[in-house]
Design a protein around this motif. Structure first.
Motif, short mmCIF file in Angstrom:
data_model
loop_
_atom_site.label_atom_id
_atom_site.label_comp_id
_atom_site.label_asym_id
_atom_site.label_seq_id
_atom_site.Cartn_x
_atom_site.Cartn_y
_atom_site.Cartn_z
N ASP A 93 0.73 -0.99 -0.36
CA ASP A 93 0.05 0.41 -0.06
C ASP A 93 0.60 1.60 -0.01
O ASP A 93 0.63 2.71 -0.56
CB ASP A 93 -1.15 0.41 1.37
N PHE A 94 1.93 1.44 0.91
CA PHE A 94 2.93 2.52 1.06
C PHE A 94 3.35 2.43 -0.57
O PHE A 94 3.54 4.09 -0.65
CB PHE A 94 3.50 2.39 2.01
N TYR A 95 3.96 1.43 -1.12
CA TYR A 95 4.92 1.60 -2.52
C TYR A 95 3.23 1.99 -3.07
O TYR A 95 3.84 3.04 -4.10
CB TYR A 95 5.56 0.34 -2.86
N SER A 96 2.42 2.19 -3.31
CA SER A 96 1.80 2.27 -4.13
C SER A 96 1.04 3.80 -3.67
O SER A 96 0.91 4.11 -5.23
CB SER A 96 -0.02 0.66 -4.33
N PHE A 97 0.96 4.18 -3.37
CA PHE A 97 1.00 5.21 -2.49
C PHE A 97 1.85 6.51 -2.90
O PHE A 97 1.01 7.66 -3.64
CB PHE A 97 0.84 5.51 -1.51
N TYR A 98 2.96 5.62 -3.51
CA TYR A 98 4.17 6.84 -3.27
C TYR A 98 4.61 6.51 -4.97
O TYR A 98 4.49 7.66 -5.61
CB TYR A 98 5.33 5.66 -2.96
N GLY A 99 3.63 5.48 -5.51
CA GLY A 99 3.98 5.88 -7.04
C GLY A 99 2.50 7.32 -7.47
O GLY A 99 2.78 7.86 -7.98
N TRP A 100 1.83 7.15 -6.75
CA TRP A 100 0.49 8.07 -7.43
C TRP A 100 1.19 9.33 -6.71
O TRP A 100 0.78 10.71 -6.99
CB TRP A 100 -1.10 7.69 -6.27
#
Length: 161
Positions: free
Chosen positions: A124-131
Motif C-alpha cells: 500500500d505504501f509503495y502504491s501510494f508513493y507511485g501515485w
C-alpha cells in the motif's frame, strides 16, 4: 554581446529560477499535507486518491494566483526589460536550490521514524508513493500545456500596431 541581450538572458534565467522556487515551495507544502495525513491515521488507499487531487488543485490555484498578481511593469526597450530584480533572483535561487533537498531529507526522516512504526502492508505504501509522484508530474505537465494554450490564444487576440 550587448547589454540588452545580457538582460534578456538574465530574465530568462530568472524565469527558470522563479518557476523552480514556486515548484519547490509546492513540493514542500504537499509533503507537509502528506505527513499530516499519515499522522492523522488516514489510509494509504485514501491518500492515493486525495493527495494527487490536492496536488493538482494547489498547482492550479498557484498558477491562477501568479497569473493575476505578478507585476510585469518594468522600464522596457522593445522586448527588453531593463529593471532586473537581483535580490529576488538570489532569494528565489536559495529557495529553489535548498528547499527540494530539505524536503527530500524530511521525507526520508519521516518515513524512517513514523512509517516503519505503522501496522500496514508495504505494498500500500509503495502504491501510494507511485501515485504521490504521478500527481506532481501530471500537475506540472497539465499546467504547462494550459499556460501554452492560454498564451497562444492571448497572442492571437493581441493586435500589434
Amino acid at each position: 554581446m550587448t547589454k540588452q541581450n545580457v538582460l534578456l538572458i538574465l530574465w530568462i534565467i530568472y524565469g527558470f529560477i522563479f518557476i523552480s522556487a514556486v515548484d519547490a515551495i509546492l513540493y514542500f507544502i504537499i509533503h507537509l499535507i502528506y505527513f499530516s495525513f499519515v499522522l492523522m491515521g488516514m489510509s494509504f488507499t485514501l491518500m492515493m486518491v486525495w493527495v494527487p487531487i490536492i496536488t493538482f488543485v494547489l498547482y492550479v490555484l498557484t498558477t491562477m494566483y501568479l497569473l493575476y498578481n505578478i507585476s510585469t511593469k518594468s522600464n522596457n526597450q522593445g522586448i527588453y526589460l531593463t529593471k532586473f530584480p537581483k535580490k529576488w533572483a538570489i532569494g528565489l535561487g536559495i529557495i529553489s536550490f535548498a528547499l527540494s533537498p530539505l524536503t527530500n531529507k524530511l521525507s526520508g526522516f519521516f518515513s524512517e521514524k513514523y512509517i516503519s512504526n505503522l501496522e500496514m502492508d508495504m505494498t500500500d505504501f509503495y502504491s501510494f508513493y507511485g501515485w504521490f509522484y504521478i500527481g506532481f508530474g501530471v500537475s506540472q505537465i497539465l499546467i504547462v500545456i494550459s499556460l501554452f494554450i492560454f498564451f497562444i490564444i492571448k497572442l492571437k487576440s493581441t493586435n500589434f500596431s
